[in-house]
Design an enzyme around this catalytic site. Structure first.
Site, PDB file in Angstrom:
ATOM      1  N   GLY A 241       0.931  -1.702   0.157  1.00  0.00           N
ATOM      2  CA  GLY A 241      -0.242  -0.017  -0.326  1.00  0.00           C
ATOM      3  C   GLY A 241       0.539   1.177   0.491  1.00  0.00           C
ATOM      4  O   GLY A 241       2.228   1.282   0.507  1.00  0.00           O
TER       5      GLY A 241
ATOM      6  N   TYR B 115      -8.534  -5.295   0.278  1.00  0.00           N
ATOM      7  CA  TYR B 115      -8.448  -5.386   1.992  1.00  0.00           C
ATOM      8  C   TYR B 115     -10.472  -5.162   2.024  1.00  0.00           C
ATOM      9  O   TYR B 115     -10.539  -4.054   1.356  1.00  0.00           O
ATOM     10  CB  TYR B 115      -8.022  -4.434   2.527  1.00  0.00           C
TER      11      TYR B 115
ATOM     12  N   HIS C 220       2.456 -11.326   6.823  1.00  0.00           N
ATOM     13  CA  HIS C 220       2.511  -9.314   6.407  1.00  0.00           C
ATOM     14  C   HIS C 220       3.564  -8.918   6.665  1.00  0.00           C
ATOM     15  O   HIS C 220       4.381  -7.687   7.023  1.00  0.00           O
ATOM     16  CB  HIS C 220       1.661  -8.635   7.201  1.00  0.00           C
TER      17      HIS C 220
ATOM     18  N   ARG D   9       4.744  -7.658   9.985  1.00  0.00           N
ATOM     19  CA  ARG D   9       3.314  -5.403  10.533  1.00  0.00           C
ATOM     20  C   ARG D   9       1.752  -5.793  10.960  1.00  0.00           C
ATOM     21  O   ARG D   9       1.529  -4.634  11.310  1.00  0.00           O
ATOM     22  CB  ARG D   9       3.323  -4.935   8.258  1.00  0.00           C
TER      23      ARG D   9
ATOM     24  N   ARG E 123      14.886 -11.980   0.487  1.00  0.00           N
ATOM     25  CA  ARG E 123      16.198 -11.224  -0.082  1.00  0.00           C
ATOM     26  C   ARG E 123      17.192 -11.814  -0.273  1.00  0.00           C
ATOM     27  O   ARG E 123      17.869 -10.725  -1.768  1.00  0.00           O
ATOM     28  CB  ARG E 123      16.690 -10.433   1.632  1.00  0.00           C
TER      29      ARG E 123
HETATM   30  C1  LIG Z   1       5.067  -0.289   2.205  1.00  0.00           C
HETATM   31  C2  LIG Z   1       4.141  -2.189   2.737  1.00  0.00           C
HETATM   32  C3  LIG Z   1       2.926  -1.871   2.583  1.00  0.00           C
HETATM   33  C4  LIG Z   1       2.332  -2.923   2.102  1.00  0.00           C
HETATM   34  N1  LIG Z   1       1.041  -2.779   2.339  1.00  0.00           N
HETATM   35  C5  LIG Z   1       0.163  -4.405   1.890  1.00  0.00           C
HETATM   36  C6  LIG Z   1      -0.744  -3.871   1.264  1.00  0.00           C
HETATM   37  O1  LIG Z   1      -1.866  -3.411   1.224  1.00  0.00           O
HETATM   38  N2  LIG Z   1      -1.999  -5.894   1.375  1.00  0.00           N
HETATM   39  C7  LIG Z   1      -1.396  -6.220   1.606  1.00  0.00           C
HETATM   40  O2  LIG Z   1      -1.829  -7.454   1.700  1.00  0.00           O
HETATM   41  N3  LIG Z   1       0.236  -6.644   1.982  1.00  0.00           N
HETATM   42  C8  LIG Z   1       1.425  -5.727   2.032  1.00  0.00           C
HETATM   43  N4  LIG Z   1       2.537  -5.711   2.645  1.00  0.00           N
HETATM   44  C9  LIG Z   1       2.399  -7.038   3.220  1.00  0.00           C
HETATM   45  C10 LIG Z   1       3.397  -7.233   1.512  1.00  0.00           C
HETATM   46  O3  LIG Z   1       2.337  -7.969   0.805  1.00  0.00           O
HETATM   47  C11 LIG Z   1       3.794  -8.896   2.521  1.00  0.00           C
HETATM   48  O4  LIG Z   1       3.929  -9.759   2.308  1.00  0.00           O
HETATM   49  C12 LIG Z   1       5.819  -8.019   2.823  1.00  0.00           C
HETATM   50  O5  LIG Z   1       5.731  -7.194   3.113  1.00  0.00           O
HETATM   51  C13 LIG Z   1       6.797  -9.686   2.835  1.00  0.00           C
HETATM   52  O6  LIG Z   1       7.639  -9.044   4.056  1.00  0.00           O
HETATM   53  P1  LIG Z   1       8.947  -8.721   3.268  1.00  0.00           P
HETATM   54  O7  LIG Z   1       8.681  -7.530   2.719  1.00  0.00           O
HETATM   55  O8  LIG Z   1      10.022  -8.807   3.918  1.00  0.00           O
HETATM   56  O9  LIG Z   1       9.890 -10.030   2.578  1.00  0.00           O
HETATM   57  C14 LIG Z   1       3.581  -4.324   2.898  1.00  0.00           C
HETATM   58  C15 LIG Z   1       4.344  -4.468   3.318  1.00  0.00           C
HETATM   59  C16 LIG Z   1       4.693  -3.444   3.302  1.00  0.00           C
HETATM   60  C17 LIG Z   1       5.889  -3.564   3.324  1.00  0.00           C
END
Ligand SMILES: Cc1cc2nc3c(=O)[nH]c(=O)nc-3n(C[C@H](O)[C@H](O)[C@H](O)COP(=O)(O)O)c2cc1C
Length: 393
Positions: free
Chosen positions: A77, A127, A275, A278, A309
């Site tokens: 996002g 979502y 996620h 997060r 990575r």
């Molecule tokens: C800045 C950011 C925004 C994200 N926004 C979403 C989102 O809108 N919807 C979602 O399902 N996951 C979201 N995620 C999670 C990612 O899709 C993914 O699950 C996660 O970043 C994987 O971890 P990695 O980036 O460390 O490999 C977001 C992650 C980040 C870093």
């Protein structure tokens, strides 16, 4: 830029602190975020030699579509505030690399406009609240826009406790403040090439894909984002399965029983994910549960994300039962620091690493990557059958 991590270091310098904190951060004490990265170190490879790997290929088929690599780009996002026009940039780069890109439901570019730049390569991640009418209307919006794969994120029943965002001065929407202005001014490249350019070309971006109408603007003193996802249930997945004729994917599954339920409802795939650390701090690292979830997934496809990575990480996830992998943060960092060419370079680095590692492991195709590529404890004890002649004499 020699590795995906190099982009992160460059992005830390390039982006205003609140934005970098938003992308890089996890939740509360960042335990899951760190565990996602360190869980890969628990697995080691078991290379095989002299197998003629000169004709190896990374191509793989998912939902009947051939992809040039076993990974795609995960949904993120607010990307278009981090890198200029990021949603379209990432869609174009993914299409050029022959891999899919998942557009976030919290994105700032209309899903119709993103699908138009990379037809056939974009999936849409929604979502959704537990509201049947909205579920049906979002499904038809995505279908009309040309999407064939719909990802429902299911691990956000509560708004995450992202203290790091508050400490860093990040919020959605962003509240204008002197501190924010100072953070912008001290990062002039981002200020001019991303922020000012976006304002000039499109005005203040808004959440464009949260519902049928335009959502709140990304910068606002008064507006608040609605958060009402706690009533979403398996019943809504059933509704969605009926309303959506394409591939239905659930993102954020970590329990084998949830995978079994998803399979019984006709879901096409689950994404094993916390996620990116997060949502729930302390949620198990997805790599640790991947094989148990895969074991309960029946004919569903299993995707993995979290902490990818290196090409070696992609291969470890495939070896533990994933059919496909998503990479997220690194490619957004790459787009932030060097736009389309940066993101393309990031993807080609990952592709090269996968292909090189396949050679060292003695495998020629993605289908050949399985648990035997990893050196497990069980394998270690199996080695004891090869008795040491020096010990027996
Ligand atoms: C800045 C950011 C925004 C994200 N926004 C979403 C989102 O809108 N919807 C979602 O399902 N996951 C979201 N995620 C999670 C990612 O899709 C993914 O699950 C996660 O970043 C994987 O971890 P990695 O980036 O460390 O490999 C977001 C992650 C980040 C870093």
């Amino acid at each position: 830029m020699l590795s995906l991590r190099d982009f992160e270091l460059a992005a830390a310098r390039h982006l205003p602190h609140p934005l970098f904190a938003y992308v890089s951060g996890g939740v509360e004490d960042n335990r899951s975020l760190q565990e996602n990265l360190s869980s890969f170190a628990e697995y080691e490879f078991s290379p095989r030699v002299l197998r003629d790997v000169s004709r190896r290929s990374m191509a793989t088929t998912l939902f009947g579509v051939r992809h040039e690599a076993p990974f795609g780009l995960g949904p993120m996002g607010i990307s278009a505030l981090v890198a200029y026009d990021a949603d379209r940039v990432l869609a174009r780069v993914a299409a050029a690399a022959g891999i899919p890109m998942v557009l976030s439901g919290a994105s700032l570019t209309r899903m119709e406009d993103v699908a138009a730049v990379a037809p056939g390569h974009c999936w849409f991640q929604a979502y959704l609240p537990g509201e049947i009418e909205l579920i049906k209307s979002m499904a038809s919006r995505a279908q009309n826009a040309g999407y064939e794969t719909l990802v429902l994120t299911v691990d956000t029943a509560a708004r995450a406790n992202r203290e790091n965002n508050i400490r860093a001065g990040f919020s959605t929407p962003l509240r204008p403040s002197l501190r924010l202005a100072w953070d912008g001014m001290t990062h002039p490249k981002w200020l001019l090439r991303t922020f000012a350019k976006t304002l000039y070309k499109t005005g203040v971006p808004r959440f464009e894909n949260a519902g049928l109408d335009r959502g709140v603007p990304i910068i606002s003193r008064r507006a608040a984002r609605q958060f009402n996802r706690d009533s979403l249930s398996w019943e809504h997945v059933r509704v969605m399965r009926d309303a959506w004729p394409g591939n239905l994917v659930l993102k954020g599954v970590l329990h084998p029983e949830d995978a079994r339920t998803a399979a019984s409802l006709g879901v096409d795939a689950v994404i094993v994910s916390n996620h990116g650390g997060r949502q729930l701090d302390g949620a198990v690292a997805p790599l640790k549960v991947l094989s148990s979830v895969a074991a309960q997934s029946g004919s569903m496809k299993v995707l993995y994300d979290g902490g990818i990575r290196r090409g070696g990480d992609v291969i470890k996830a495939l070896a533990l039962g994933a059919d496909f992998v998503l990479v997220a943060r690194p490619v957004l960092y790459a787009a932030a620091v060097a736009g389309e060419s940066g993101a393309a370079h990031c993807i080609s680095l990952l592709k090269e690493e996968v292909k090189r590692n396949m050679a060292s492991l003695g495998v020629c195709s993605i289908d050949e990557i399985g648990p035997e590529c990893l050196h497990t404890k069980a394998q270690h004890s199996a080695y004891s059958h090869f008795t040491n002649p020096k010990e027996t004499t």
